[in-house]
Design a protein around this motif. Structure first.
Motif, mmCIF file in Angstrom:
data_model
loop_
_atom_site.group_PDB
_atom_site.id
_atom_site.type_symbol
_atom_site.label_atom_id
_atom_site.label_comp_id
_atom_site.label_asym_id
_atom_site.label_seq_id
_atom_site.Cartn_x
_atom_site.Cartn_y
_atom_site.Cartn_z
ATOM 1 N N LEU A 3 50.711 41.511 43.344
ATOM 2 C CA LEU A 3 51.517 41.584 42.040
ATOM 3 C C LEU A 3 52.928 41.379 42.141
ATOM 4 N N ILE A 4 53.547 42.295 42.839
ATOM 5 C CA ILE A 4 54.993 42.305 43.103
ATOM 6 C C ILE A 4 55.551 41.103 43.435
ATOM 7 N N SER A 5 54.762 40.384 44.570
ATOM 8 C CA SER A 5 55.409 39.162 44.850
ATOM 9 C C SER A 5 55.358 37.905 44.116
ATOM 10 N N ARG A 6 54.666 38.192 42.952
ATOM 11 C CA ARG A 6 54.354 37.071 41.950
ATOM 12 C C ARG A 6 55.080 37.456 40.436
ATOM 13 N N ILE A 7 55.774 38.585 40.422
ATOM 14 C CA ILE A 7 56.643 38.987 39.380
ATOM 15 C C ILE A 7 58.170 38.873 39.484
ATOM 16 N N CYS A 8 58.509 38.857 40.601
ATOM 17 C CA CYS A 8 60.082 38.969 41.102
ATOM 18 C C CYS A 8 60.718 37.785 40.368
ATOM 19 N N SER A 16 63.400 44.933 31.943
ATOM 20 C CA SER A 16 63.783 44.098 32.977
ATOM 21 C C SER A 16 62.444 44.252 33.919
ATOM 22 N N VAL A 17 62.181 43.071 34.727
ATOM 23 C CA VAL A 17 61.237 43.153 35.749
ATOM 24 C C VAL A 17 61.684 44.022 36.772
ATOM 25 N N GLU A 18 62.914 44.456 37.065
ATOM 26 C CA GLU A 18 63.368 45.601 37.930
ATOM 27 C C GLU A 18 62.707 46.854 37.492
ATOM 28 N N GLN A 19 62.903 47.170 36.018
ATOM 29 C CA GLN A 19 62.786 48.544 35.624
ATOM 30 C C GLN A 19 61.145 48.591 35.651
ATOM 31 N N HIS A 20 60.523 47.707 35.240
ATOM 32 C CA HIS A 20 58.936 47.476 35.611
ATOM 33 C C HIS A 20 58.417 47.864 37.070
ATOM 34 N N ILE A 21 59.085 47.182 37.881
ATOM 35 C CA ILE A 21 58.866 47.453 39.237
ATOM 36 C C ILE A 21 59.039 48.737 39.742
ATOM 37 N N GLN A 22 60.335 49.401 39.234
ATOM 38 C CA GLN A 22 60.732 50.674 39.576
ATOM 39 C C GLN A 22 59.589 51.730 39.177
ATOM 40 N N ARG A 23 59.013 51.268 37.822
ATOM 41 C CA ARG A 23 58.278 52.442 37.163
ATOM 42 C C ARG A 23 56.929 52.431 38.070
ATOM 43 N N LEU A 24 56.440 51.335 38.370
ATOM 44 C CA LEU A 24 55.123 50.965 39.273
ATOM 45 C C LEU A 24 55.332 51.813 40.603
ATOM 46 N N GLN A 25 56.582 51.583 41.229
ATOM 47 C CA GLN A 25 56.638 52.328 42.331
ATOM 48 C C GLN A 25 56.642 53.673 42.494
ATOM 49 N N LYS A 26 57.501 54.257 41.442
ATOM 50 C CA LYS A 26 57.552 55.704 41.183
ATOM 51 C C LYS A 26 56.254 56.398 40.929
ATOM 52 N N VAL A 27 55.235 55.653 40.374
ATOM 53 C CA VAL A 27 54.029 56.178 39.941
ATOM 54 C C VAL A 27 53.311 56.080 41.307
ATOM 55 N N GLY A 82 45.438 39.235 37.542
ATOM 56 C CA GLY A 82 44.818 37.735 37.129
ATOM 57 C C GLY A 82 45.281 37.470 35.794
ATOM 58 N N GLN A 83 45.528 38.512 34.894
ATOM 59 C CA GLN A 83 46.001 37.966 33.427
ATOM 60 C C GLN A 83 47.443 37.706 33.547
ATOM 61 N N ILE A 84 48.235 38.317 34.119
ATOM 62 C CA ILE A 84 49.666 38.147 34.402
ATOM 63 C C ILE A 84 50.071 36.870 35.064
ATOM 64 N N PHE A 85 49.218 36.660 36.224
ATOM 65 C CA PHE A 85 49.324 35.480 36.769
ATOM 66 C C PHE A 85 48.839 34.029 36.095
ATOM 67 N N LEU A 143 60.272 36.490 37.448
ATOM 68 C CA LEU A 143 59.934 36.416 35.720
ATOM 69 C C LEU A 143 61.339 36.504 35.068
ATOM 70 N N THR A 144 61.638 35.718 34.210
ATOM 71 C CA THR A 144 62.645 35.780 33.337
ATOM 72 C C THR A 144 62.240 36.919 32.099
ATOM 73 N N GLN A 145 63.275 37.253 31.359
ATOM 74 C CA GLN A 145 63.008 38.255 30.353
ATOM 75 C C GLN A 145 62.296 37.572 29.391
ATOM 76 N N ASP A 146 62.107 36.351 29.039
ATOM 77 C CA ASP A 146 61.517 35.776 28.033
ATOM 78 C C ASP A 146 59.902 35.709 28.341
ATOM 79 N N GLU A 147 59.718 35.395 29.841
ATOM 80 C CA GLU A 147 58.251 35.357 30.356
ATOM 81 C C GLU A 147 57.883 36.696 30.228
ATOM 82 N N LEU A 148 58.725 37.913 30.575
ATOM 83 C CA LEU A 148 58.157 39.257 30.329
ATOM 84 C C LEU A 148 57.763 39.869 29.021
ATOM 85 N N ASP A 149 58.494 39.086 27.905
ATOM 86 C CA ASP A 149 58.385 39.907 26.471
ATOM 87 C C ASP A 149 57.490 38.869 25.816
ATOM 88 N N ALA A 150 56.936 37.457 26.129
ATOM 89 C CA ALA A 150 56.445 36.635 25.297
ATOM 90 C C ALA A 150 54.812 37.042 25.216
#
Length: 172
Positions: A32-37, A103-114, A159-162, A39-46
């Motif tokens: 997951l992380i390797s495939r989202i790094c 941002s993608v970095e904020q999402h990754i940080q949340r995922l990693q902390k959990v 899979g949905q994200i990809f 992403l643009t903000q538009d891609e994250l929010d669309a």
């Protein structure tokens, strides 16, 4: 030419059965992380075509992992540090709630902390506790099954994200 070795490993610091399943959980996360790094903000929010945004799905993945860890495995309220990572509800009236603007970095940080928190608690667990049911009001559940569920949950949403990423990029 070195042949790739495809096998499940036991992560150090865990009981053997637990370490193998946490390895599987981490394998899904690595993909997951390797495939989202990128992403643009538009891609994250669309939220095209009425589908959930990638950001919403990433937020949901983290919230579900925290929810199962605290609700079904630890059977207690969320730690304040984890709760602070989730300013908005992930679900409301049985529906996934939109989550945008991070941002993608904020999402990754949340995922990693959990995930770090989950791993900490599962490292403390022995094989007996791993297979001991937690008796909840609606069902009984073992930590072993929770990890199975989290692997499946994250893989499905990945899979949905990809797919969403691929389709958006093809249509640009």
């Amino acid at each position: 030419m070195t042949k790739e070795q495809l096998s499940i490993q036991t992560l150090p610091g865990y009981s053997p059965d637990i370490g193998r399943q946490i390895w599987c959980l981490e394998d899904v996360r690595g993909t997951l992380i390797s495939r989202i790094c990128d992403l643009t903000q538009d891609e994250l929010d669309a939220d095209d075509d009425g589908l959930h945004s990638i950001g919403t799905l990433l937020y949901h993945i983290a919230a579900v992992e925290a929810g199962w860890l605290y609700g079904e495995v630890l059977c207690r309220d969320w730690d304040s540090e984890i709760e602070a990572l989730f300013p908005d509800e992930s679900w409301d009236n049985g529906k996934l709630q939109p989550f945008k603007g991070e941002s993608v970095e904020q999402h990754i940080q949340r995922l990693q902390k959990v995930r770090d928190t989950l791993c900490f608690h599962f490292k403390q667990m022995n094989e007996i506790d791993w297979r001991t049911s937690r008796e909840l009001e609606e069902y009984d559940v073992t930590p072993e099954w929770v990890i199975h569920h989290l692997i499946e949950h994250e893989a499905r949403h990945s899979g949905q994200i990809f797919q969403k990423k691929r389709v958006r990029r093809e249509n640009q």
